[in-house]
Design a protein around this motif. Structure first.
Motif, PDB file in Angstrom:
ATOM      1  N   GLU A  20      -2.884  13.509   6.422  1.00  0.00           N
ATOM      2  CA  GLU A  20      -2.726  13.113   5.023  1.00  0.00           C
ATOM      3  C   GLU A  20      -3.998  12.528   4.410  1.00  0.00           C
ATOM      4  O   GLU A  20      -4.558  13.075   3.469  1.00  0.00           O
ATOM      5  N   THR A  21      -4.420  11.380   4.943  1.00  0.00           N
ATOM      6  CA  THR A  21      -5.466  10.617   4.269  1.00  0.00           C
ATOM      7  C   THR A  21      -6.732  11.444   4.065  1.00  0.00           C
ATOM      8  O   THR A  21      -7.240  11.558   2.939  1.00  0.00           O
ATOM      9  N   ILE A  57      -4.948   7.151  -2.087  1.00  0.00           N
ATOM     10  CA  ILE A  57      -5.753   8.336  -2.387  1.00  0.00           C
ATOM     11  C   ILE A  57      -4.855   9.508  -2.762  1.00  0.00           C
ATOM     12  O   ILE A  57      -5.254  10.386  -3.548  1.00  0.00           O
ATOM     13  N   GLU A  58      -3.648   9.540  -2.265  1.00  0.00           N
ATOM     14  CA  GLU A  58      -2.682  10.570  -2.666  1.00  0.00           C
ATOM     15  C   GLU A  58      -2.468  10.546  -4.182  1.00  0.00           C
ATOM     16  O   GLU A  58      -2.545  11.577  -4.861  1.00  0.00           O
ATOM     17  N   HIS A  88       0.851  -1.196   0.000  1.00  0.00           N
ATOM     18  CA  HIS A  88       0.000   0.000   0.000  1.00  0.00           C
ATOM     19  C   HIS A  88       0.882   1.238   0.000  1.00  0.00           C
ATOM     20  O   HIS A  88       0.592   2.233  -0.679  1.00  0.00           O
ATOM     21  N   TYR A 127      -6.239  14.425   1.611  1.00  0.00           N
ATOM     22  CA  TYR A 127      -6.281  14.086   0.192  1.00  0.00           C
ATOM     23  C   TYR A 127      -7.702  13.757  -0.260  1.00  0.00           C
ATOM     24  O   TYR A 127      -8.104  14.124  -1.368  1.00  0.00           O
ATOM     25  N   LEU A 150      -4.821   2.949   8.017  1.00  0.00           N
ATOM     26  CA  LEU A 150      -5.347   4.277   7.670  1.00  0.00           C
ATOM     27  C   LEU A 150      -4.416   5.030   6.730  1.00  0.00           C
ATOM     28  O   LEU A 150      -4.354   6.256   6.731  1.00  0.00           O
ATOM     29  N   ARG A 151      -3.736   4.286   5.890  1.00  0.00           N
ATOM     30  CA  ARG A 151      -2.732   4.857   4.990  1.00  0.00           C
ATOM     31  C   ARG A 151      -3.316   5.828   3.956  1.00  0.00           C
ATOM     32  O   ARG A 151      -4.429   5.642   3.487  1.00  0.00           O
ATOM     33  N   PRO A 152      -2.465   6.801   3.514  1.00  0.00           N
ATOM     34  CA  PRO A 152      -2.908   7.787   2.525  1.00  0.00           C
ATOM     35  C   PRO A 152      -2.429   7.554   1.102  1.00  0.00           C
ATOM     36  O   PRO A 152      -2.877   8.237   0.191  1.00  0.00           O
ATOM     37  N   GLU A 153      -1.494   6.622   0.872  1.00  0.00           N
ATOM     38  CA  GLU A 153      -0.763   6.630  -0.398  1.00  0.00           C
ATOM     39  C   GLU A 153      -1.636   6.421  -1.630  1.00  0.00           C
ATOM     40  O   GLU A 153      -1.393   7.025  -2.686  1.00  0.00           O
ATOM     41  N   TYR A 208      -4.771  -2.758   7.508  1.00  0.00           N
ATOM     42  CA  TYR A 208      -4.920  -1.424   6.925  1.00  0.00           C
ATOM     43  C   TYR A 208      -4.723  -0.439   8.055  1.00  0.00           C
ATOM     44  O   TYR A 208      -5.462  -0.448   9.051  1.00  0.00           O
ATOM     45  N   TRP A 268      -3.555  10.064   9.498  1.00  0.00           N
ATOM     46  CA  TRP A 268      -4.977   9.942   9.129  1.00  0.00           C
ATOM     47  C   TRP A 268      -5.606  11.324   8.958  1.00  0.00           C
ATOM     48  O   TRP A 268      -6.318  11.589   7.983  1.00  0.00           O
TER      49      TRP A 268
END
Length: 609
Positions: free
Chosen positions: A575-576, A513-514, A399, A579, A508-511, A506, A572
């Motif tokens: 970033e997440t 949606i980034e 991810h 985005y 709460l990653r942003p990559e 998971y 979260w």
């Protein structure tokens, strides 16, 4: 890291209780520093100085500023000057939006903001000034110095979402954080740079509030001491107590690539806004060393995930990836080029060389049941055998490496390389596919896939996929009957296309949606808005707690609600959700032609002609 987290590589354990208790009350030998003797919230330090000796704010110098330099710099690299170049336009010219489309977009944007507001209010009520809220139990956690990581990471999100009263309250609070105390023995210089320095600089760039510049300089003064080594290479896991005592420091022999190579955006921006060249000089020395050794690695163009900072040898290890442990070094190459308006062409050249190699060796097309033409970025081992370099691809997706789609799309636009844009688009499509293919609509932390022999066409072969999945589990399809093979794959909860999911979390990653956000701003593809909305709904519905949102242990479960790990890292909110909010915003809100995002999603102003 068990798979180490991009932008947060190594959230390490707190010191033992007895050590912590001891350090809390002990006085250090240098000017009254303490490890945790004062609670964050009592301001004792101040902003740094301009080169001419005048304070930014007129407040006393910080103690980090007054600390004697062991290995002084005799000649600083000058801050980039001159008229910035007119770089190619990044964002698409969006046409007129229909009333129906605008209404739907704003409804989605408000939904994202509601989720942010709910999490922010819970943090404010239950974990104010701590690094993180525990979103299930309602407790508080301090993994990043105890300086209020969520508070600082959220500053620019509050501003972007128009939450001015909450922003003003937060700025008043962060003004009282002291970076002369910490709840930890060691400081992760990388994390402190991207979260705190990046957070303060972005919030300052957006609001112009001088208190935020004060805090940026204060953090910058502290981080600068980590570069006080004989070769000016930083200590990335830094014993700041020893440094505060005036003890001589030496850079370490085994350092993660991302942790030593992720300073150019924040340090350059800090020098630009203060006029003090020392931070630019510090990061530039590191990047010049990388530039010198870039063509000398086993995989010329890329650097291995581990480097020797003490000896300044960055070409000895054998593993090469755009993912965990390496990621943000590559991300910062095109972004630094954009930040300084093209005045440092070395960053363009380093980016071009790195991506040329990565496209050739790391990107692969996986075999999929729908035969969709997507790409995934894996890890390559490059070894010398009989005088020849032999490479082997490890087809592991992450991810975390989903950021690479946005990086290539952005970098391709900046240097007018359509191949990069196309590869970035396929990488982003790959992450969207992984979300859609997963049972909960959320992709896992790490997974394996079966590479196609050709990137031009790849016909689905179910028998071959089952064979690869069983081999990853240590079995052979020839040793069991078809029913047993199917049962084994079902037991491992593998959607078709995945051959293994070793880490089903998971966090709460942003990559993902980034990259969806960046690609949407570049292409205007309407389907990306639908993908983003599906991703948000899946994440929010599965991670929501009574207070906020929590990381999940396993996103492959289907029989029951996935269990929660009671963790909500500051990214979260920083970033997440930022985005997600921006993908449903008007395109001129934080335009990619005016800002670059650091690896913690903090927007920094670009130099423009």
């Amino acid at each position: 890291m068990p798979v180490l987290s991009r932008r947060r590589i190594g959230a390490y354990l707190l010191a033992g209780l007895l050590v912590f208790f001891f350090l809390s009350f002990r006085s250090l030998d240098t000017d009254g520093f303490t490890s945790a003797g004062r609670r964050p919230g009592v301001a004792t330090s101040a902003a740094g100085d301009h080169p001419d000796g005048e304070h930014v704010t007129g407040r006393p110098q910080s103690r980090w500023k007054r600390l004697k330099t062991q290995y002084p710099v005799t000649s600083f690299r000058p801050i980039p000057t001159g008229t910035p170049l007119t770089l190619p336009k990044v964002q698409k010219d969006f046409g007129t939006e229909s009333d129906a489309d605008r209404k739907e977009r704003l409804l989605r944007q408000h939904r994202v903001k509601d989720t942010f507001t709910r999490c922010w209010n819970s943090y404010r009520e239950k974990a104010w000034m701590s690094d993180e809220l525990a979103p299930v139990s309602g407790g508080r956690k301090d993994f990043f110095g105890g300086w209020g990581a969520t508070l600082v990471d959220s500053l620019d999100t509050l501003w972007i979402m128009g939450m001015r009263s909450e922003f003003n309250e937060a700025v008043a609070a962060v003004a009282n954080i002291s970076f002369e105390t910490s709840k930890e023995k060691d400081v992760n210089v990388f994390e402190t740079n991207i979260r705190y320095l990046g957070g303060f600089l972005a919030a300052y760039d957006l609001s112009g509030d001088e208190r935020l510049l004060e805090k940026a300089v204060e953090v910058g003064e502290m981080l600068y001491v980590a570069f006080d080594t004989p070769n000016r290479m930083p200590i990335t896991r830094w014993n700041w107590n020893d440094a505060a005592r005036g003890k001589a420091q030496v850079a370490h022999e085994n350092v993660l690539l991302a942790e030593i190579g992720t300073f150019s955006l924040e340090f350059t921006r800090l020098s630009l806004v203060t006029g003090d060249p020392k931070w630019f000089d510090a990061s530039q020395r590191v990047m010049e060393a990388f530039q010198t050794q870039q063509p000398k690695t086993h995989l010329p163009g890329l650097w291995p995930v581990l480097v020797n900072a003490k000896k300044m040898t960055f070409n000895e290890h054998t593993d090469y990836t755009l993912g965990a442990m390496a990621d943000s070094l590559y991300e910062y190459l095109p972004k630094t080029y954009a930040l300084v308006g093209g005045l440092l062409p070395m960053y363009r050249e380093m980016y071009q060389s790195a991506m040329s190699t990565a496209i050739r060796h790391n990107l692969f097309r996986p075999m999929l049941p729908d035969q969709e033409d997507i790409l995934v970025s894996g890890l390559v081992t490059a070894r010398l055998e009989d005088g020849q370099v032999v490479t082997k691809l490890k087809p592991e997706g992450q991810h975390l490496v989903c950021f690479a789609g946005g990086m290539l799309a952005l970098g391709g636009k900046l240097i007018e390389n359509q191949t990069h844009v196309d590869r970035g688009e396929k990488l982003t499509n790959g992450c969207v596919w992984a979300y859609k293919a997963s049972p909960l609509g959320i992709m896992p932390e790490t997974f394996f896939m079966l590479p196609c022999e050709s990137t031009r066409q790849c016909k689905w072969d179910e028998q071959l996929w089952m064979q690869a999945a069983l081999e990853k589990a240590g079995m052979s399809i020839n040793d069991i009957n078809p029913e047993e093979a199917a049962a084994q794959i079902a037991h491992r909860r593998l959607p078709k296309g995945f051959t293994a999911i070793p880490d089903a979390r998971y966090i709460l990653r942003p990559e993902a949606i980034e990259s969806v956000f960046i690609l949407y701003r570049i292409t205007g593809r309407v389907d990306l808005l639908e993908s983003a909305w599906a991703m948000f709904r899946a994440i929010d519905s599965n991670t929501r707690t009574e207070l906020a949102n929590s990381a999940l242990h396993d996103i492959t479960v289907t029989e029951e609600k996935p269990s929660m790990s009671d963790s909500m890292e500051s990214f979260w909110l920083g970033e997440t959700l930022k985005y997600f909010y921006l993908v449903f915003s008007e395109p001129d809100l934080i335009s990619l032609d005016e800002y670059v995002f650091n690896t913690e999603a903090h927007p920094l102003k670009r130099l423009l002609p």
